[in-house]
Design a protein around this motif. Structure first.
Motif, PDB file in Angstrom:
ATOM      1  N   LEU A 618       0.811  -1.217   0.000  1.00  0.00           N
ATOM      2  CA  LEU A 618       0.000   0.000   0.000  1.00  0.00           C
ATOM      3  C   LEU A 618       0.846   1.268   0.000  1.00  0.00           C
ATOM      4  O   LEU A 618       0.371   2.337  -0.374  1.00  0.00           O
ATOM      5  N   THR A 619       2.099   1.158   0.420  1.00  0.00           N
ATOM      6  CA  THR A 619       2.998   2.315   0.335  1.00  0.00           C
ATOM      7  C   THR A 619       3.424   2.576  -1.108  1.00  0.00           C
ATOM      8  O   THR A 619       4.068   3.585  -1.394  1.00  0.00           O
ATOM      9  N   GLY A 620       3.036   1.665  -2.011  1.00  0.00           N
ATOM     10  CA  GLY A 620       3.425   1.794  -3.410  1.00  0.00           C
ATOM     11  C   GLY A 620       2.894   3.042  -4.081  1.00  0.00           C
ATOM     12  O   GLY A 620       3.353   3.386  -5.164  1.00  0.00           O
ATOM     13  N   TYR A 621       1.946   3.727  -3.444  1.00  0.00           N
ATOM     14  CA  TYR A 621       1.477   4.994  -4.015  1.00  0.00           C
ATOM     15  C   TYR A 621       2.630   5.982  -4.137  1.00  0.00           C
ATOM     16  O   TYR A 621       2.724   6.716  -5.130  1.00  0.00           O
ATOM     17  N   PHE A 622       3.531   6.001  -3.130  1.00  0.00           N
ATOM     18  CA  PHE A 622       4.582   7.021  -3.161  1.00  0.00           C
ATOM     19  C   PHE A 622       6.001   6.454  -3.211  1.00  0.00           C
ATOM     20  O   PHE A 622       6.951   7.189  -3.490  1.00  0.00           O
ATOM     21  N   ILE A 623       6.172   5.131  -2.946  1.00  0.00           N
ATOM     22  CA  ILE A 623       7.511   4.547  -3.034  1.00  0.00           C
ATOM     23  C   ILE A 623       7.387   3.056  -3.346  1.00  0.00           C
ATOM     24  O   ILE A 623       6.489   2.384  -2.826  1.00  0.00           O
ATOM     25  N   PHE A 624       8.253   2.543  -4.198  1.00  0.00           N
ATOM     26  CA  PHE A 624       8.281   1.110  -4.479  1.00  0.00           C
ATOM     27  C   PHE A 624       9.418   0.504  -3.673  1.00  0.00           C
ATOM     28  O   PHE A 624      10.581   0.822  -3.894  1.00  0.00           O
ATOM     29  N   ALA A 625       9.054  -0.373  -2.700  1.00  0.00           N
ATOM     30  CA  ALA A 625      10.070  -0.912  -1.780  1.00  0.00           C
ATOM     31  C   ALA A 625       9.856  -2.407  -1.580  1.00  0.00           C
ATOM     32  O   ALA A 625       9.351  -2.839  -0.530  1.00  0.00           O
ATOM     33  N   PRO A 626      10.202  -3.243  -2.576  1.00  0.00           N
ATOM     34  CA  PRO A 626       9.988  -4.693  -2.429  1.00  0.00           C
ATOM     35  C   PRO A 626      10.796  -5.294  -1.290  1.00  0.00           C
ATOM     36  O   PRO A 626      10.431  -6.344  -0.756  1.00  0.00           O
ATOM     37  N   ASP A 627      11.894  -4.630  -0.890  1.00  0.00           N
ATOM     38  CA  ASP A 627      12.705  -5.144   0.213  1.00  0.00           C
ATOM     39  C   ASP A 627      11.986  -5.050   1.552  1.00  0.00           C
ATOM     40  O   ASP A 627      12.364  -5.707   2.524  1.00  0.00           O
ATOM     41  N   THR A 628      10.929  -4.236   1.644  1.00  0.00           N
ATOM     42  CA  THR A 628      10.145  -4.153   2.877  1.00  0.00           C
ATOM     43  C   THR A 628       8.945  -5.097   2.851  1.00  0.00           C
ATOM     44  O   THR A 628       8.108  -5.067   3.760  1.00  0.00           O
ATOM     45  N   GLY A 629       8.847  -5.925   1.805  1.00  0.00           N
ATOM     46  CA  GLY A 629       7.792  -6.929   1.758  1.00  0.00           C
ATOM     47  C   GLY A 629       6.700  -6.661   0.748  1.00  0.00           C
ATOM     48  O   GLY A 629       5.726  -7.418   0.675  1.00  0.00           O
ATOM     49  N   ASN A 630       6.807  -5.604  -0.051  1.00  0.00           N
ATOM     50  CA  ASN A 630       5.795  -5.286  -1.066  1.00  0.00           C
ATOM     51  C   ASN A 630       5.668  -6.445  -2.057  1.00  0.00           C
ATOM     52  O   ASN A 630       6.626  -6.822  -2.710  1.00  0.00           O
ATOM     53  N   ARG A 631       4.448  -7.000  -2.168  1.00  0.00           N
ATOM     54  CA  ARG A 631       4.221  -8.108  -3.089  1.00  0.00           C
ATOM     55  C   ARG A 631       2.919  -7.935  -3.862  1.00  0.00           C
ATOM     56  O   ARG A 631       1.926  -7.423  -3.352  1.00  0.00           O
ATOM     57  N   THR A 632       2.951  -8.399  -5.112  1.00  0.00           N
ATOM     58  CA  THR A 632       1.745  -8.542  -5.927  1.00  0.00           C
ATOM     59  C   THR A 632       1.149  -9.908  -5.639  1.00  0.00           C
ATOM     60  O   THR A 632       1.871 -10.908  -5.568  1.00  0.00           O
ATOM     61  N   VAL A 633      -0.179  -9.965  -5.481  1.00  0.00           N
ATOM     62  CA  VAL A 633      -0.875 -11.231  -5.224  1.00  0.00           C
ATOM     63  C   VAL A 633      -1.683 -11.584  -6.472  1.00  0.00           C
ATOM     64  O   VAL A 633      -2.447 -10.762  -6.978  1.00  0.00           O
ATOM     65  N   SER A 634      -1.507 -12.809  -6.955  1.00  0.00           N
ATOM     66  CA  SER A 634      -2.130 -13.224  -8.214  1.00  0.00           C
ATOM     67  C   SER A 634      -2.804 -14.582  -8.086  1.00  0.00           C
ATOM     68  O   SER A 634      -2.444 -15.392  -7.229  1.00  0.00           O
ATOM     69  N   VAL A 635      -3.777 -14.813  -8.961  1.00  0.00           N
ATOM     70  CA  VAL A 635      -4.371 -16.142  -9.098  1.00  0.00           C
ATOM     71  C   VAL A 635      -3.446 -16.969  -9.985  1.00  0.00           C
ATOM     72  O   VAL A 635      -2.991 -16.500 -11.032  1.00  0.00           O
ATOM     73  N   HIS A 636      -3.160 -18.185  -9.576  1.00  0.00           N
ATOM     74  CA  HIS A 636      -2.266 -19.079 -10.312  1.00  0.00           C
ATOM     75  C   HIS A 636      -3.028 -19.710 -11.473  1.00  0.00           C
ATOM     76  O   HIS A 636      -4.165 -20.150 -11.317  1.00  0.00           O
ATOM     77  N   THR A 637      -2.428 -19.758 -12.650  1.00  0.00           N
ATOM     78  CA  THR A 637      -3.103 -20.364 -13.804  1.00  0.00           C
ATOM     79  C   THR A 637      -3.433 -21.833 -13.543  1.00  0.00           C
ATOM     80  O   THR A 637      -4.473 -22.335 -13.993  1.00  0.00           O
ATOM     81  N   GLY A 638      -2.559 -22.518 -12.812  1.00  0.00           N
ATOM     82  CA  GLY A 638      -2.840 -23.913 -12.460  1.00  0.00           C
ATOM     83  C   GLY A 638      -4.068 -24.028 -11.580  1.00  0.00           C
ATOM     84  O   GLY A 638      -4.872 -24.966 -11.713  1.00  0.00           O
TER      85      GLY A 638
END
Length: 660
Positions: A618-638
């Motif tokens: 949710l902090t992605g509005y103003f900073i992209f910080a994957p090292d702090t745990g920022n993750r995209t959640v997706s449905v798996h094709t399988g």
């Protein structure tokens, strides 16, 4: 500053250096043409040669339920067209495919320079963009396309996008709400997650036959392995990563706390009302508020994090140093001081701008109507065109639930009390030693604004009739209006100046860093790279993907209560389903608008469907910080294929996805 790369400046060298992935024009062209914008609010993609379109269930929910017949309930039972003729056309639904891009920056900047002041520059720029869109609409190679002028780098760059629009879009499959929205608001923005947030549509050509396309993402049910690079291709909505520290601090100190308070208060009013009303539309509105509260709260928490703000400040200092030490750029170094001056003006006007805005969500319908009546009287002679539009709105006013109205008004007075204090003239009149709840009830009992004849009398009588009125809403609006207009005029000039300054700052960023820094999100097509990667949370470690075992654990642990309930057909699953993956996480950079975006591998095969981020995202509005745990959640094709195969028995759809 994130990884929302544009297709006009594809990150060819970056992908080669980071992933040893060699891409060419054909790779990006396929990625661009297989991706879609779903109506105006979501993303989607082609996933078969016969025009099959994949997007999220939460993007498709409204469109899908619009075509259900009498005695059908897609929310409870889902929908599947067992044969081609059963696919249902959704009225007014369209998908857009980006087919042409042209840089028009130099031309727009030349138009802007002709303005004598800030107002004229912005006016000329907006008019110039409109004229360019019209002009290109007559060019042979652009004719018939939906043309949009796209602002990048806060006005530092401009592009023209041409979309091929498909208007014949038919529903093929959508699961039940229990699956498409499994976990509801409690699980929203969290991970581990177990959500079948997917739906399928089909595009038909002008002859009424399934569209034949060579540009689609072939379904790969194996998904992606841990640490494998994956790419999100979609339309991220809005970010503010190019804002200065002072601009972010203004949002942190004023806008976000107030907005969160408003949404929480309105949600409470609607929840109380809906305990008796049991309305689906009210329930959807409540969820929308819950979703926004979580989202804005995550942004605010991030802006209050000294570590994240220190990182933003460090970038700004590095940027300033680059500008100061560059002979060509150093002339623009004063831009930060100029932005600071505008921000100071806006800070001083924020309370009145927020409290007195003419918006029923913030002030209730009755007080908004009163403010509009005062506004109409003030502009009826100076701005007849706007006055005529406003007059029609005033005549058409029909108050809704008085219970909701009372709750909204009481909440507004409570919020005003916290910002202005009890001695403010606005509160002294409104409360008169009453509580906000008591004052709201009293005002509604005394008001005549529910009477259309009385409203018409005020419209006809103008300022004289308003000043003579004893209606409490009118009197409160008369107190608020001059203060609101004063703040509006102060803010208008500051916002115009700030908009031009942000454009100059965007050009500076591009000049200093080139395409190494992508522009902010603008609901325009982007490609974002990342890798499938687990995340640490709550003192433990979340796996890269979850399985249907976990979904049933959530169902049983919560004793099948909503929002962890399941339809009957899901309550006796085959063992083969349980071990299949359902959701997974990756380090891709997404925000709202990316819902429905495909996740593809380096071969441009579909391996997932983005539908959310975790709390850290949710902090992605103003900073992209994957090292702090920022993750995209997706449905798996399988997981999608497994559900279609074992639960829904969708032989026709399953075979199409697997290209059999």
């Amino acid at each position: 500053m994130g990884k929302m790369w544009t297709f006009e400046n594809p990150p060819v060298e970056y992908l080669k250096e980071t992933y040893q992935l060699t891409t060419d024009k054909a790779w990006f062209e396929k990625a661009q043409l297989a991706a879609l914008r779903f109506s105006t609010y979501c993303s989607a993609s082609f996933v078969s040669a016969d025009g099959l379109v994949m997007t999220n269930h939460h993007c498709a929910r409204e469109s899908g339920t619009a075509v259900q017949k009498k005695d059908e309930d897609f929310s409870a039972h889902g929908f599947y067209a067992t044969k081609l003729g059963d696919e249902r056309k959704v009225p007014e639904l369209f998908v857009d495919q980006l087919v042409r891009i042209e840089d028009i920056t130099a031309r727009v900047q030349d138009i802007e320079k002709q303005g004598a002041d800030d107002y004229e520059k912005l006016t000329l720029r907006d008019q110039g963009l409109e004229n360019i869109v019209k002009e290109y609409g007559e060019k042979p190679e652009w004719k018939g396309l939906e043309i949009q002028a796209v602002t990048l780098y806060s006005g530092g760059k401009f592009s023209l996008y041409g979309f091929r629009r498909y208007n014949d879009v038919r529903l093929v499959f959508m699961p039940e709400l229990d699956l498409g929205f499994f976990g509801g608001d409690p699980d929203n923005f969290t991970y581990p997650r177990y959500n079948l947030d997917v739906s399928f549509f089909r595009v038909y050509d002008d002859a009424g036959k399934p569209l034949k396309t060579t540009h689609y993402f072939k379904f790969n049910p194996d998904g992606a392995k841990e640490n494998e690079p994956v790419f999100v291709i979609g339309n991220p909505g809005t970010t503010g990563r190019l804002q200065t520290i002072e601009e972010l601090e203004m949002e942190r100190d004023y806008k976000l706390p107030y907005l969160i308070q408003v949404l929480e208060n309105r949600k409470a009013v609607l929840e109380a009302y809906n305990e008796k009303a049991k309305s689906d539309s009210i329930a959807n509105e409540v969820f929308s508020f819950e979703n926004s509260v979580k989202s804005f709260s995550g942004q605010l928490k991030g802006m209050r994090d000294p570590y994240l703000m220190a990182r933003k400040r460090a970038f700004e200092n590095d940027f300033k140093t680059k500008v100061r030490n560059d002979a060509k750029l150093s002339a623009e170094y004063s831009i930060w001081d100029q932005i600071s001056e505008s921000v100071k003006v806006l800070r001083g006007a924020q309370h009145e701008l927020m409290l007195f805005q003419t918006n029923p969500l913030f002030r209730g319908e009755m007080l908004t109507l009163a403010q509009q009546l005062v506004d109409y009287a003030a502009i009826s002679k100076t701005n007849p065109q706007r006055a005529a539009t406003l007059k029609e709105m005033l005549r058409a006013f029909t108050p809704k639930s008085m219970e909701i109205e009372s709750g909204y008004l009481a909440a507004h007075l409570e919020e005003a009390l916290s910002l202005l204090g009890p001695t403010d003239i606005y509160l002294r009149y409104a409360l008169d030693e009453k509580s906000p709840d008591e004052a709201a009830e009293w005002m509604l009992s005394q008001s005549k604004l529910k009477d259309s004849t009385y409203v018409q009398k005020l419209i006809d009588g103008g300022e004289t009739a308003l000043e003579a009125s004893e209606d409490p809403f009118i009197q409160l609006a008369l107190i608020a209006q001059p203060r609101y207009m004063k703040s509006v005029f102060a803010a208008r000039d500051a916002y115009m100046k700030l908009e031009l300054l942000q454009g100059r700052l965007g050009r500076l960023i591009f000049d200093a860093y080139g395409t190494a820094i992508p522009p902010d999100a603008t609901m325009s097509l982007r490609i974002s790279d990342g890798v499938v990667k687990p995340v640490e949370y709550n003192g433990t470690k979340a796996p890269a993907n979850t399985t249907y075992y976990g979904l049933y654990d959530r169902f049983l642990s919560h004793k099948g209560t909503y929002p962890w309930s399941l339809p009957e057909k899901w309550k006796n699953p085959p063992a083969e389903l349980l071990r299949e993956p359902v959701n997974f996480i990756s380090t891709n950079d997404i925000v709202g608008g990316n819902s429905g975006s495909p996740l593809v591998n380096s071969k441009l095969e579909a391996v997932g469907l983005a539908f959310d981020g975790n709390m850290e995202s949710l902090t992605g509005y103003f900073i992209f910080a994957p090292d702090t745990g920022n993750r995209t959640v997706s449905v798996h094709t399988g997981g999608i294929v497994a559900a279609l195969k074992y639960i829904y028995k969708t032989k026709r759809l399953t075979e199409e996805l697997l290209a059999r």
